[in-house]
Design a protein around this motif. Structure first.
Motif, mmCIF file in Angstrom:
data_model
loop_
_atom_site.group_PDB
_atom_site.id
_atom_site.type_symbol
_atom_site.label_atom_id
_atom_site.label_comp_id
_atom_site.label_asym_id
_atom_site.label_seq_id
_atom_site.Cartn_x
_atom_site.Cartn_y
_atom_site.Cartn_z
ATOM 1 N N ARG A 152 1.048 -0.963 -0.378
ATOM 2 C CA ARG A 152 -0.341 -0.075 -0.268
ATOM 3 C C ARG A 152 1.206 1.198 -0.087
ATOM 4 O O ARG A 152 0.532 2.273 -0.740
ATOM 5 C CB ARG A 152 -1.218 -0.255 0.884
ATOM 6 C CG ARG A 152 -1.859 -1.034 1.038
ATOM 7 C CD ARG A 152 -2.778 -0.739 -0.426
ATOM 8 N NE ARG A 152 -4.398 -0.571 0.569
ATOM 9 C CZ ARG A 152 -5.015 -0.951 -1.507
ATOM 10 N NH1 ARG A 152 -5.225 -0.926 -1.779
ATOM 11 N NH2 ARG A 152 -5.953 -0.818 -0.209
ATOM 12 N N GLU A 153 1.754 1.162 0.477
ATOM 13 C CA GLU A 153 2.679 2.126 0.679
ATOM 14 C C GLU A 153 3.175 2.923 -0.628
ATOM 15 O O GLU A 153 3.471 3.575 -1.528
ATOM 16 C CB GLU A 153 4.067 2.298 1.625
ATOM 17 C CG GLU A 153 3.305 2.256 3.008
ATOM 18 C CD GLU A 153 4.260 2.050 3.681
ATOM 19 O OE1 GLU A 153 4.192 1.782 5.689
ATOM 20 O OE2 GLU A 153 5.347 1.006 3.800
ATOM 21 N N CYS B 204 0.863 3.799 -2.546
ATOM 22 C CA CYS B 204 0.555 5.179 -2.979
ATOM 23 C C CYS B 204 1.546 5.933 -3.468
ATOM 24 O O CYS B 204 1.227 7.086 -4.159
ATOM 25 C CB CYS B 204 0.364 5.328 -1.547
ATOM 26 S SG CYS B 204 -1.706 5.095 -0.432
ATOM 27 N N SER C 208 -3.964 13.096 -2.810
ATOM 28 C CA SER C 208 -4.262 12.152 -1.851
ATOM 29 C C SER C 208 -5.745 11.764 -1.987
ATOM 30 O O SER C 208 -6.035 10.597 -2.448
ATOM 31 C CB SER C 208 -4.479 12.866 -0.351
ATOM 32 O OG SER C 208 -3.029 13.076 -0.203
ATOM 33 N N THR D 230 -5.815 9.912 -5.526
ATOM 34 C CA THR D 230 -5.108 8.287 -5.342
ATOM 35 C C THR D 230 -5.811 7.307 -4.233
ATOM 36 O O THR D 230 -6.242 6.395 -4.914
ATOM 37 C CB THR D 230 -3.773 9.121 -3.944
ATOM 38 O OG1 THR D 230 -2.599 9.339 -5.170
ATOM 39 C CG2 THR D 230 -3.268 7.429 -3.847
ATOM 40 N N GLY D 231 -6.999 7.923 -3.283
ATOM 41 C CA GLY D 231 -7.784 7.506 -2.704
ATOM 42 C C GLY D 231 -8.538 6.890 -3.576
ATOM 43 O O GLY D 231 -9.272 5.465 -3.674
ATOM 44 N N VAL E 117 -4.784 7.089 2.729
ATOM 45 C CA VAL E 117 -3.423 7.680 1.242
ATOM 46 C C VAL E 117 -2.433 7.852 2.231
ATOM 47 O O VAL E 117 -1.072 8.290 2.136
ATOM 48 C CB VAL E 117 -4.065 8.650 0.651
ATOM 49 C CG1 VAL E 117 -2.598 8.889 0.239
ATOM 50 C CG2 VAL E 117 -4.648 7.675 -1.017
ATOM 51 N N HIS F 204 -0.424 6.529 4.741
ATOM 52 C CA HIS F 204 0.794 5.290 4.598
ATOM 53 C C HIS F 204 1.786 6.609 3.518
ATOM 54 O O HIS F 204 3.018 6.570 3.752
ATOM 55 C CB HIS F 204 0.079 4.829 3.209
ATOM 56 C CG HIS F 204 -0.918 3.788 3.024
ATOM 57 N ND1 HIS F 204 -0.567 2.673 4.143
ATOM 58 C CD2 HIS F 204 -2.198 3.876 2.423
ATOM 59 C CE1 HIS F 204 -1.260 2.205 4.825
ATOM 60 N NE2 HIS F 204 -2.307 1.935 3.416
ATOM 61 N N LEU F 205 1.054 7.923 3.459
ATOM 62 C CA LEU F 205 2.561 8.844 3.023
ATOM 63 C C LEU F 205 3.186 9.341 4.100
ATOM 64 O O LEU F 205 4.647 9.196 3.749
ATOM 65 C CB LEU F 205 2.001 9.664 1.743
ATOM 66 C CG LEU F 205 1.066 9.189 1.212
ATOM 67 C CD1 LEU F 205 0.731 10.483 0.303
ATOM 68 C CD2 LEU F 205 2.066 9.300 -0.043
#
Length: 72
Positions: free
Chosen positions: A13-14, A17, A27, A30-31, A41, A44-45
């Motif tokens: 996931r990281e 993202c 974000s 991306t979500g 998001v 994770h960032l």
């Protein structure tokens, strides 16, 4: 005695993202793409930035590419 520093390991996931962020996505975008919330998001960032020892999303994306963690 020298200690060899290993490259940081990012979760799937990281990596997803930071890959989307490196392509200029927000974000929110991306979500939507990943089917998760913008807050997730950002979570994770935040972890990516910590693992890569950087303070910005842009620097994280550049470093992730330079380390071969994500594709340019």
């Amino acid at each position: 005695m020298h200690q060899i520093k290993e490259d940081p390991v990012l979760s799937l996931r990281e990596r997803e993202c930071i890959q989307w962020i490196s392509r200029g996505k927000s974000s929110w975008e991306t979500g939507k793409i990943m089917g998760i919330s913008p807050n997730t998001v950002n979570f994770h960032l935040k972890n990516v930035k910590h693992k890569l020892d950087v303070s910005s999303r842009t620097h994280a994306a550049i470093k992730a590419v330079s380390l071969g963690i994500i594709e340019p």
